[in-house]
Design a protein around this motif. Structure first.
Motif, mmCIF file in Angstrom:
data_model
loop_
_atom_site.group_PDB
_atom_site.id
_atom_site.type_symbol
_atom_site.label_atom_id
_atom_site.label_comp_id
_atom_site.label_asym_id
_atom_site.label_seq_id
_atom_site.Cartn_x
_atom_site.Cartn_y
_atom_site.Cartn_z
ATOM 1 N N GLU A 1 0.898 -1.161 -0.353
ATOM 2 C CA GLU A 1 0.056 -0.042 0.015
ATOM 3 C C GLU A 1 0.795 1.254 -0.045
ATOM 4 O OE1 GLU A 1 -2.559 -0.203 3.383
ATOM 5 O OE2 GLU A 1 -3.603 -2.182 2.847
ATOM 6 N N ASN A 2 2.074 0.959 -0.154
ATOM 7 C CA ASN A 2 3.072 2.165 -0.257
ATOM 8 C C ASN A 2 3.095 3.000 0.980
ATOM 9 O OD1 ASN A 2 5.233 3.393 -1.631
ATOM 10 N ND2 ASN A 2 3.884 5.243 -2.458
ATOM 11 N N ARG A 3 3.485 2.055 2.091
ATOM 12 C CA ARG A 3 3.506 2.632 3.477
ATOM 13 C C ARG A 3 4.702 2.268 4.120
ATOM 14 N NH1 ARG A 3 -2.115 1.856 6.558
ATOM 15 N NH2 ARG A 3 -1.102 3.530 7.781
ATOM 16 N N THR A 4 5.362 2.825 4.896
ATOM 17 C CA THR A 4 6.536 2.626 5.454
ATOM 18 C C THR A 4 6.228 2.113 7.128
ATOM 19 O OG1 THR A 4 8.014 4.113 4.289
ATOM 20 C CG2 THR A 4 8.843 3.564 6.302
ATOM 21 N N VAL A 5 6.636 1.183 7.303
ATOM 22 C CA VAL A 5 6.393 0.345 8.709
ATOM 23 C C VAL A 5 7.511 0.883 9.957
ATOM 24 C CG1 VAL A 5 5.620 -1.531 10.148
ATOM 25 C CG2 VAL A 5 4.975 -1.320 7.616
ATOM 26 N N GLN A 6 7.122 1.780 10.676
ATOM 27 C CA GLN A 6 8.206 2.057 11.652
ATOM 28 C C GLN A 6 8.024 1.067 13.057
ATOM 29 O OE1 GLN A 6 8.592 6.284 12.543
ATOM 30 N NE2 GLN A 6 10.788 5.885 13.589
ATOM 31 N N LEU A 7 9.120 0.653 13.675
ATOM 32 C CA LEU A 7 8.989 -0.210 14.706
ATOM 33 C C LEU A 7 9.683 0.624 15.957
ATOM 34 C CD1 LEU A 7 9.337 -3.606 13.068
ATOM 35 C CD2 LEU A 7 7.273 -2.383 13.572
ATOM 36 N N GLY A 8 9.409 1.820 16.079
ATOM 37 C CA GLY A 8 10.064 2.368 17.241
ATOM 38 C C GLY A 8 11.662 2.337 16.931
ATOM 39 N N GLU A 9 12.149 2.071 18.088
ATOM 40 C CA GLU A 9 13.690 2.245 18.210
ATOM 41 C C GLU A 9 14.169 0.926 17.449
ATOM 42 O OE1 GLU A 9 15.705 4.721 18.967
ATOM 43 O OE2 GLU A 9 13.714 5.791 19.466
ATOM 44 N N LEU A 10 13.521 0.135 17.145
ATOM 45 C CA LEU A 10 13.826 -1.185 16.431
ATOM 46 C C LEU A 10 14.396 -0.898 14.898
ATOM 47 C CD1 LEU A 10 14.521 -4.355 16.532
ATOM 48 C CD2 LEU A 10 12.079 -4.576 15.526
ATOM 49 N N GLY A 11 13.631 -0.122 14.245
ATOM 50 C CA GLY A 11 13.934 0.316 12.697
ATOM 51 C C GLY A 11 12.782 0.365 11.986
ATOM 52 N N THR A 12 12.814 0.560 10.639
ATOM 53 C CA THR A 12 11.980 0.687 9.757
ATOM 54 C C THR A 12 12.003 -0.037 8.552
ATOM 55 O OG1 THR A 12 12.014 3.100 10.280
ATOM 56 C CG2 THR A 12 10.874 2.595 8.117
ATOM 57 N N PHE A 13 10.851 -0.765 8.028
ATOM 58 C CA PHE A 13 10.546 -1.459 6.804
ATOM 59 C C PHE A 13 10.012 -0.580 5.924
ATOM 60 C CE2 PHE A 13 10.296 -5.161 9.891
ATOM 61 C CZ PHE A 13 11.146 -5.997 9.537
ATOM 62 N N SER A 14 10.689 -0.730 4.628
ATOM 63 C CA SER A 14 10.164 -0.074 3.414
ATOM 64 C C SER A 14 10.210 -0.767 2.238
ATOM 65 C CB SER A 14 10.513 1.298 3.304
ATOM 66 O OG SER A 14 12.083 1.368 3.118
ATOM 67 N N LEU A 15 9.685 -0.664 1.272
ATOM 68 C CA LEU A 15 9.857 -1.197 -0.157
ATOM 69 C C LEU A 15 10.871 -0.130 -0.929
ATOM 70 C CD1 LEU A 15 6.418 -2.515 -1.591
ATOM 71 C CD2 LEU A 15 8.557 -3.663 -0.622
ATOM 72 N N HIS A 16 11.829 -0.779 -1.850
ATOM 73 C CA HIS A 16 12.571 -0.121 -2.742
ATOM 74 C C HIS A 16 12.397 -0.807 -3.983
ATOM 75 C CE1 HIS A 16 14.495 2.885 0.195
ATOM 76 N NE2 HIS A 16 13.926 1.902 1.096
ATOM 77 N N MET A 17 12.500 -0.103 -5.116
ATOM 78 C CA MET A 17 12.681 -0.740 -6.545
ATOM 79 C C MET A 17 13.791 -0.431 -7.412
ATOM 80 S SD MET A 17 9.458 1.298 -8.410
ATOM 81 C CE MET A 17 8.378 1.124 -7.228
ATOM 82 N N LYS A 18 14.242 -1.248 -8.257
ATOM 83 C CA LYS A 18 15.387 -0.875 -9.111
ATOM 84 C C LYS A 18 14.557 -0.703 -10.688
ATOM 85 C CE LYS A 18 18.848 -3.367 -6.904
ATOM 86 N NZ LYS A 18 19.890 -4.356 -6.565
ATOM 87 N N SER A 19 14.909 0.069 -11.370
ATOM 88 C CA SER A 19 14.296 0.111 -12.666
ATOM 89 C C SER A 19 15.309 0.523 -13.772
ATOM 90 C CB SER A 19 13.354 1.205 -12.709
ATOM 91 O OG SER A 19 13.710 2.615 -12.706
ATOM 92 N N ASP A 20 15.032 0.124 -15.003
ATOM 93 C CA ASP A 20 15.852 0.496 -16.186
ATOM 94 C C ASP A 20 15.688 2.107 -16.276
ATOM 95 O OD1 ASP A 20 16.598 -2.189 -16.664
ATOM 96 O OD2 ASP A 20 14.857 -2.263 -18.105
ATOM 97 N N CYS A 21 16.831 2.517 -16.881
ATOM 98 C CA CYS A 21 16.992 4.056 -17.012
ATOM 99 C C CYS A 21 16.621 4.216 -18.611
ATOM 100 C CB CYS A 21 18.377 4.555 -17.070
ATOM 101 S SG CYS A 21 19.041 4.467 -15.473
ATOM 102 N N VAL A 22 15.738 5.297 -18.693
ATOM 103 C CA VAL A 22 15.309 5.526 -20.308
ATOM 104 C C VAL A 22 15.619 6.768 -20.421
ATOM 105 C CG1 VAL A 22 13.605 3.745 -20.287
ATOM 106 C CG2 VAL A 22 12.940 5.951 -19.408
#
Length: 129
Positions: A70-91
Protein backbone atom coordinates in the motif's frame (compact mmCIF):
# COMPACT_ATOMS: atom_id res chain seq x y z
CA UNK A 1 29.16 -12.60 24.76
CA UNK A 2 31.39 -11.97 21.78
CA UNK A 3 30.48 -12.15 18.11
CA UNK A 4 32.44 -15.09 16.71
CA UNK A 5 34.16 -14.81 13.36
CA UNK A 6 36.38 -16.93 11.17
CA UNK A 7 38.92 -16.03 8.53
CA UNK A 8 37.95 -16.68 4.92
CA UNK A 9 40.43 -16.92 2.04
CA UNK A 10 39.31 -15.91 -1.45
CA UNK A 11 41.11 -15.70 -4.77
CA UNK A 12 40.66 -12.42 -6.66
CA UNK A 13 41.94 -11.21 -9.99
CA UNK A 14 43.34 -7.67 -10.00
CA UNK A 15 43.13 -5.12 -12.83
CA UNK A 16 46.10 -6.55 -14.69
CA UNK A 17 44.85 -10.14 -14.48
CA UNK A 18 47.07 -11.35 -11.63
CA UNK A 19 45.37 -13.79 -9.24
CA UNK A 20 46.08 -13.34 -5.56
CA UNK A 21 44.64 -14.50 -2.24
CA UNK A 22 42.83 -12.08 0.03
CA UNK A 23 41.43 -12.71 3.50
CA UNK A 24 38.40 -11.33 5.32
CA UNK A 25 36.36 -11.96 8.45
CA UNK A 26 32.95 -13.68 8.34
CA UNK A 27 30.57 -14.24 11.23
CA UNK A 28 30.33 -17.90 12.20
CA UNK A 29 28.73 -20.30 14.69
CA UNK A 30 25.36 -18.57 14.27
CA UNK A 31 22.13 -20.25 15.25
CA UNK A 32 18.57 -19.36 14.33
CA UNK A 33 15.82 -18.39 16.74
CA UNK A 34 12.43 -19.56 15.48
CA UNK A 35 8.97 -18.23 16.35
CA UNK A 36 8.50 -20.71 19.20
CA UNK A 37 11.78 -19.88 20.90
CA UNK A 38 11.28 -16.15 20.39
CA UNK A 39 7.82 -16.34 21.93
CA UNK A 40 9.19 -18.24 24.95
CA UNK A 41 11.92 -15.64 25.49
CA UNK A 42 9.48 -12.73 25.25
CA UNK A 43 6.98 -14.49 27.51
CA UNK A 44 9.62 -14.84 30.23
CA UNK A 45 10.19 -11.07 30.11
CA UNK A 46 6.52 -10.09 30.29
CA UNK A 47 3.10 -11.03 31.64
CA UNK A 48 1.86 -12.07 28.19
CA UNK A 49 1.45 -15.77 27.41
CA UNK A 50 3.53 -17.55 24.79
CA UNK A 51 0.38 -18.32 22.78
CA UNK A 52 -0.59 -14.64 22.69
CA UNK A 53 2.91 -13.66 21.61
CA UNK A 54 2.86 -16.23 18.80
CA UNK A 55 -0.50 -14.83 17.68
CA UNK A 56 0.79 -11.26 17.65
CA UNK A 57 4.03 -12.14 15.84
CA UNK A 58 2.14 -14.21 13.26
CA UNK A 59 -0.30 -11.35 12.65
CA UNK A 60 2.64 -8.96 12.43
CA UNK A 61 4.34 -11.05 9.73
CA UNK A 62 1.01 -11.32 7.88
CA UNK A 63 0.28 -7.57 7.89
CA UNK A 64 3.72 -6.23 6.89
CA UNK A 65 3.51 -7.25 3.18
CA UNK A 66 0.07 -5.69 2.71
CA UNK A 67 1.16 -2.43 4.36
CA UNK A 68 4.26 -2.26 2.19
CA UNK A 69 2.29 -2.89 -1.01
CA UNK A 70 0.00 0.00 0.00
CA UNK A 71 3.13 2.16 -0.32
CA UNK A 72 3.41 2.56 3.44
CA UNK A 73 6.57 2.56 5.53
CA UNK A 74 6.36 0.52 8.73
CA UNK A 75 8.27 2.07 11.63
CA UNK A 76 8.87 -0.15 14.66
CA UNK A 77 10.02 2.45 17.15
CA UNK A 78 13.68 2.16 18.10
CA UNK A 79 13.98 -1.21 16.36
CA UNK A 80 13.88 0.25 12.85
CA UNK A 81 11.83 0.77 9.70
CA UNK A 82 10.62 -1.48 6.86
CA UNK A 83 10.06 0.00 3.40
CA UNK A 84 9.92 -1.09 -0.24
CA UNK A 85 12.57 -0.06 -2.75
CA UNK A 86 12.60 -0.70 -6.47
CA UNK A 87 15.18 -0.92 -9.22
CA UNK A 88 14.35 0.17 -12.73
CA UNK A 89 15.92 0.60 -16.12
CA UNK A 90 17.03 4.06 -17.19
CA UNK A 91 15.28 5.52 -20.22
CA UNK A 92 15.68 8.72 -22.22
CA UNK A 93 12.36 10.42 -21.47
CA UNK A 94 9.61 10.61 -18.86
CA UNK A 95 7.13 9.17 -21.35
CA UNK A 96 9.15 5.97 -21.62
CA UNK A 97 8.98 5.26 -17.88
CA UNK A 98 6.34 2.56 -17.31
CA UNK A 99 5.87 -0.39 -15.00
CA UNK A 100 7.86 -2.45 -17.53
CA UNK A 101 10.98 -0.48 -16.53
CA UNK A 102 10.75 -1.80 -12.97
CA UNK A 103 13.09 -4.79 -12.65
CA UNK A 104 13.10 -5.60 -8.96
CA UNK A 105 11.34 -4.72 -5.72
CA UNK A 106 13.04 -5.36 -2.37
CA UNK A 107 12.10 -4.97 1.26
CA UNK A 108 14.64 -2.87 3.13
CA UNK A 109 15.09 -2.63 6.87
CA UNK A 110 16.80 0.44 8.30
CA UNK A 111 18.04 -0.11 11.82
CA UNK A 112 16.89 2.40 14.45
CA UNK A 113 19.41 4.65 16.21
CA UNK A 114 18.99 2.99 19.61
CA UNK A 115 19.60 -0.51 18.24
CA UNK A 116 22.63 0.77 16.30
CA UNK A 117 24.02 2.34 19.47
CA UNK A 118 23.59 -0.92 21.39
CA UNK A 119 25.75 -2.69 18.80
CA UNK A 120 28.62 -0.19 19.03
CA UNK A 121 30.11 -1.93 22.07
CA UNK A 122 30.18 -5.37 20.48
CA UNK A 123 33.20 -7.60 21.18
CA UNK A 124 34.70 -10.05 18.73
CA UNK A 125 36.20 -13.52 19.15
CA UNK A 126 38.26 -15.19 16.44
CA UNK A 127 37.50 -18.86 15.85
CA UNK A 128 40.33 -20.85 14.33
CA UNK A 129 39.41 -23.90 12.32
Amino acid sequence: MALKYKIIKQEVVDKVGITKDVYYARACDRSKVDLNELSKLISRMSTVSRADIIGVLTAFSDIIPSLLTENRTVQLGELGTFSLHMKSDCVDSKEEVTWRCIKDVNIRFRVGKELKNQLKDIHFQRVDE
